[in-house]
Design a protein around this motif. Structure first.
Motif, PDB file in Angstrom:
ATOM      1  N   GLN A  19       0.830  -1.207   0.000  1.00 58.03           N
ATOM      2  CA  GLN A  19       0.000   0.000   0.000  1.00 58.03           C
ATOM      3  C   GLN A  19       0.865   1.258   0.000  1.00 58.03           C
ATOM      4  N   ARG A  20       1.882   1.286   0.836  1.00 56.32           N
ATOM      5  CA  ARG A  20       2.766   2.462   0.888  1.00 56.32           C
ATOM      6  C   ARG A  20       3.587   2.582  -0.395  1.00 56.32           C
ATOM      7  N   TRP A  21       4.013   1.434  -0.934  1.00 50.45           N
ATOM      8  CA  TRP A  21       4.799   1.450  -2.166  1.00 50.45           C
ATOM      9  C   TRP A  21       3.966   2.040  -3.306  1.00 50.45           C
ATOM     10  N   LYS A  22       2.700   1.611  -3.435  1.00 52.00           N
ATOM     11  CA  LYS A  22       1.820   2.139  -4.480  1.00 52.00           C
ATOM     12  C   LYS A  22       1.562   3.629  -4.288  1.00 52.00           C
ATOM     13  N   ALA A  23       1.395   4.060  -3.055  1.00 46.36           N
ATOM     14  CA  ALA A  23       1.191   5.484  -2.768  1.00 46.36           C
ATOM     15  C   ALA A  23       2.433   6.293  -3.138  1.00 46.36           C
TER      16      ALA A  23
END
Length: 81
Positions: A19-23
């Motif tokens: 999730q953080r990587w995609k953000a």
């Protein structure tokens, strides 16, 4: 990183959950969109037929060049994203 006599760290990169990587990738795409279009306009890539996208994440710069130069074909590298 290359070291003599010792193993290099296997994965020294940034570690984030999905999730953080995609953000992060999304934010970098938005931040780089204007600059990528400017670079594609300023750099004359008309003599080239292929563009190799190495580690391009969301493809921000590749997208800008493909929009600017219809003669280009993008060739992706293998990457995490």
């Amino acid at each position: 990183m290359v070291r003599r006599g010792a193993d290099a760290e296997a994965d020294p990169g940034i570690h984030m959950d999905d999730q953080r990587w995609k953000a992060f990738i999304g934010a970098m795409h938005v931040a780089g969109r204007g600059l990528s279009m400017k670079i594609a306009e300023e750099y004359d890539a008309s003599r080239f037929k292929r563009l190799l996208d190495i580690g391009g994440a969301s493809g921000t710069y590749t997208i800008a060049f493909l929009r600017r130069y219809s003669n280009l074909t993008a060739v992706p590298s293998t990457s995490k994203t």
